[in-house]
Scaffold this active site. Structure first.
Site, PDB file in Angstrom:
ATOM      1  N   THR A   9       0.965  -1.241   0.323  1.00  0.00           N
ATOM      2  CA  THR A   9       0.231  -0.108  -0.241  1.00  0.00           C
ATOM      3  C   THR A   9       0.890   1.036   0.267  1.00  0.00           C
ATOM      4  O   THR A   9       2.059   1.280   0.361  1.00  0.00           O
ATOM      5  CB  THR A   9      -1.139  -0.202   1.236  1.00  0.00           C
TER       6      THR A   9
ATOM      7  N   TYR B 278      -1.850   0.061   9.997  1.00  0.00           N
ATOM      8  CA  TYR B 278      -2.286  -0.518   8.589  1.00  0.00           C
ATOM      9  C   TYR B 278      -1.120  -0.553   7.768  1.00  0.00           C
ATOM     10  O   TYR B 278      -0.295  -1.677   7.246  1.00  0.00           O
ATOM     11  CB  TYR B 278      -3.266  -0.160   7.843  1.00  0.00           C
TER      12      TYR B 278
HETATM   13  N1  UFG Z   1     -12.582  11.648   2.397  1.00  0.00           N
HETATM   14  C1  UFG Z   1     -13.588  11.992   2.521  1.00  0.00           C
HETATM   15  N2  UFG Z   1     -15.038  11.869   2.759  1.00  0.00           N
HETATM   16  C2  UFG Z   1     -15.550  10.658   3.154  1.00  0.00           C
HETATM   17  C3  UFG Z   1     -14.500   9.744   3.135  1.00  0.00           C
HETATM   18  C4  UFG Z   1     -13.237  10.048   2.317  1.00  0.00           C
HETATM   19  O1  UFG Z   1     -13.853  13.600   2.574  1.00  0.00           O
HETATM   20  O2  UFG Z   1     -16.476  10.485   3.355  1.00  0.00           O
HETATM   21  C5  UFG Z   1     -11.664  11.890   1.413  1.00  0.00           C
HETATM   22  C6  UFG Z   1     -10.914  11.050   2.878  1.00  0.00           C
HETATM   23  O3  UFG Z   1     -10.517  12.289   4.137  1.00  0.00           O
HETATM   24  C7  UFG Z   1      -9.406  11.535   1.700  1.00  0.00           C
HETATM   25  C8  UFG Z   1     -10.075  10.490   0.666  1.00  0.00           C
HETATM   26  O4  UFG Z   1     -11.251  11.454   0.429  1.00  0.00           O
HETATM   27  O5  UFG Z   1      -8.243  12.725   1.852  1.00  0.00           O
HETATM   28  C9  UFG Z   1      -9.595   9.700   0.126  1.00  0.00           C
HETATM   29  O6  UFG Z   1      -9.839   9.098   1.485  1.00  0.00           O
HETATM   30  P1  UFG Z   1     -10.174   7.472   0.977  1.00  0.00           P
HETATM   31  O7  UFG Z   1     -10.551   6.511   2.437  1.00  0.00           O
HETATM   32  O8  UFG Z   1     -10.704   7.038  -0.311  1.00  0.00           O
HETATM   33  O9  UFG Z   1      -9.242   6.833   1.016  1.00  0.00           O
HETATM   34  P2  UFG Z   1      -7.555   6.831   1.373  1.00  0.00           P
HETATM   35  O10 UFG Z   1      -6.714   8.117   1.010  1.00  0.00           O
HETATM   36  O11 UFG Z   1      -7.761   7.293   3.377  1.00  0.00           O
HETATM   37  O12 UFG Z   1      -6.676   5.237   1.434  1.00  0.00           O
HETATM   38  C10 UFG Z   1      -5.717   4.855   0.414  1.00  0.00           C
HETATM   39  C11 UFG Z   1      -6.048   3.488   0.636  1.00  0.00           C
HETATM   40  C12 UFG Z   1      -5.482   2.949   2.094  1.00  0.00           C
HETATM   41  C13 UFG Z   1      -4.203   3.648   1.630  1.00  0.00           C
HETATM   42  C14 UFG Z   1      -4.305   5.091   1.829  1.00  0.00           C
HETATM   43  C15 UFG Z   1      -3.115   5.687   2.154  1.00  0.00           C
HETATM   44  O13 UFG Z   1      -7.528   3.663   0.724  1.00  0.00           O
HETATM   45  O14 UFG Z   1      -5.602   1.622   2.013  1.00  0.00           O
HETATM   46  O15 UFG Z   1      -4.512   5.429   1.444  1.00  0.00           O
HETATM   47  O16 UFG Z   1      -3.449   7.133   2.906  1.00  0.00           O
HETATM   48  F1  UFG Z   1      -3.378   3.066   3.314  1.00  0.00           F
END
Ligand code: UFG
Length: 328
Positions: free
Chosen positions: A118, A142
């Site tokens: 990841t 994670y």
């Molecule tokens: N977000 C929102 N509202 C929501 C969900 C997400 O604003 O309801 C934002 C988050 O705060 C973030 C962006 O959208 O800024 C992307 O969030 P995600 O949850 O879709 O994905 P992440 O970037 O948190 O997660 C991904 C992978 C993980 C990995 C991570 C590394 O899914 O497995 O990147 O930072 F660990």
């Protein structure tokens, strides 16, 4: 005996898309999954064995009864906030189980291994596209649980000359199979594109935008979204490379193109035709403002190239999948 690919966790979101592509390319596939987050309906090709990765007798039987050419290891827990609350479960499921699988590979002389890692291994702090040899500094259990497996693979390949691996570091995986047969069905849903689709379909009342005061173009976080079928193709390309070249690598899987949260929300509104409620909310703990890959290495090494790299297509395929789930 004919050669098989063992796909551990092949009934899950990404594993099932890889199984479908392997099947379409005439590979013999064996899937080991405990169906804790995956489901049987997601399996379009191959033979499913329902069981635990920690079951040594089962692994011995699989490696004895079948000629396994390569192992692809998808099984793992992936929810960052959950990993903060339950670190030991993450170290058990992601790290200890992978160690056990590698021990069994060693015992049974399995020489090719593809590992789902990841972008979370990079952690915070880089405001440019990250390269594979940039420093790693995961900020949550994670990311750490995955990085330890990356290190095990590196050490094992140094100690055992015949063994080779490819570690794929996924950025933000999104979308669903273009044929509409499979998609993301996991019960815990924190990912932006899936939540936006559920909000457009009225299953969630409003979409919260976590943080609108970041130092980015529109104040919201920037991510490198990659369509799950392009990611699946990267696994097939990695497999072909491993078997032919017998060399180990760590590869970023992203497009190197960034989209902000606001851009994703606007695209979902446009594609769905629903002006759903999206509300600014506090920053979510642990979110780096900017996380993007430099994908040059995978493009050069594997001749991998994106086919579905439009945000609109990623959003549309995710929405279509949620509609399909609603109708079931
Ligand atoms: N977000 C929102 N509202 C929501 C969900 C997400 O604003 O309801 C934002 C988050 O705060 C973030 C962006 O959208 O800024 C992307 O969030 P995600 O949850 O879709 O994905 P992440 O970037 O948190 O997660 C991904 C992978 C993980 C990995 C991570 C590394 O899914 O497995 O990147 O930072 F660990």
């Amino acid at each position: 005996m004919e050669k098989n690919i063992l796909v551990v966790g092949g009934a899950g979101y990404i594993g099932s898309h890889v199984v479908k592509l392997l099947g379409e390319n005439d590979y013999n596939i064996l899937i080991l999954d405990n169906l804790s987050t995956g489901n049987k309906e997601a399996i379009t090709y191959g033979e499913l064995i329902v069981g635990e990765l920690a079951d040594g007798n089962l692994l011995d039987k699989i490696f004895t009864d079948y000629n396994i050419e390569a192992v692809m290891h998808f099984a793992g827990s992936i929810v960052v906030p959950e990993s903060v609350e339950k670190p030991l479960e993450y170290y058990e499921n992601n790290t200890a189980n992978a160690l056990f699988l590698l021990q069994k590979c060693r015992e049974h002389n399995i020489l090719n291994f593809i590992f789902s890692s990841t972008a979370a291994v990079y952690g915070e702090g880089l405001s440019r596209e990250v390269k594979e040899d940039d420093p790693v500094n995961p900020i949550n259990p994670y990311g750490r649980s995955k990085l330890m497996v990356e290190w095990m693979l590196e050490d094992l390949s140094n100690a055992w000359n015949d063994f080779n691996y490819i570690t794929l570091r996924y950025f933000n995986v999104a979308g669903a199979d273009p044929d509409g047969k499979i998609g993301q069905s996991s019960p815990i849903c924190t990912h932006l594109i899936k939540r936006a689709a559920l909000t457009a379909l009225g299953e969630i009342d409003e979409l919260q935008i976590f943080g609108t005061d970041y130092d980015t173009s529109d104040g919201t976080c920037i991510r490198d979204y990659i369509h799950v079928t392009d990611l699946a193709q990267a696994h097939l390309d990695a497999l072909a490379y491993l078997v032919k070249e017998n060399k180990s690598h760590v590869l970023n899987c992203g497009y190197g193109v960034g989209h902000s949260v606001k851009e994703v929300v606007a695209t979902m509104k446009e594609v769905s035709g629903v002006d759903f409620k999206s509300t600014p909310a506090a920053r979510r703990a642990g979110d780096p403002p900017f996380l993007m890959s430099n994908p040059e290495k995978i493009k050069n090494l594997l001749s991998w190239g994106p086919k579905y790299d439009s945000l609109k297509f990623m959003v549309e395929s995710a929405l279509n999948w949620e509609k399909h789930l609603q109708q079931r």
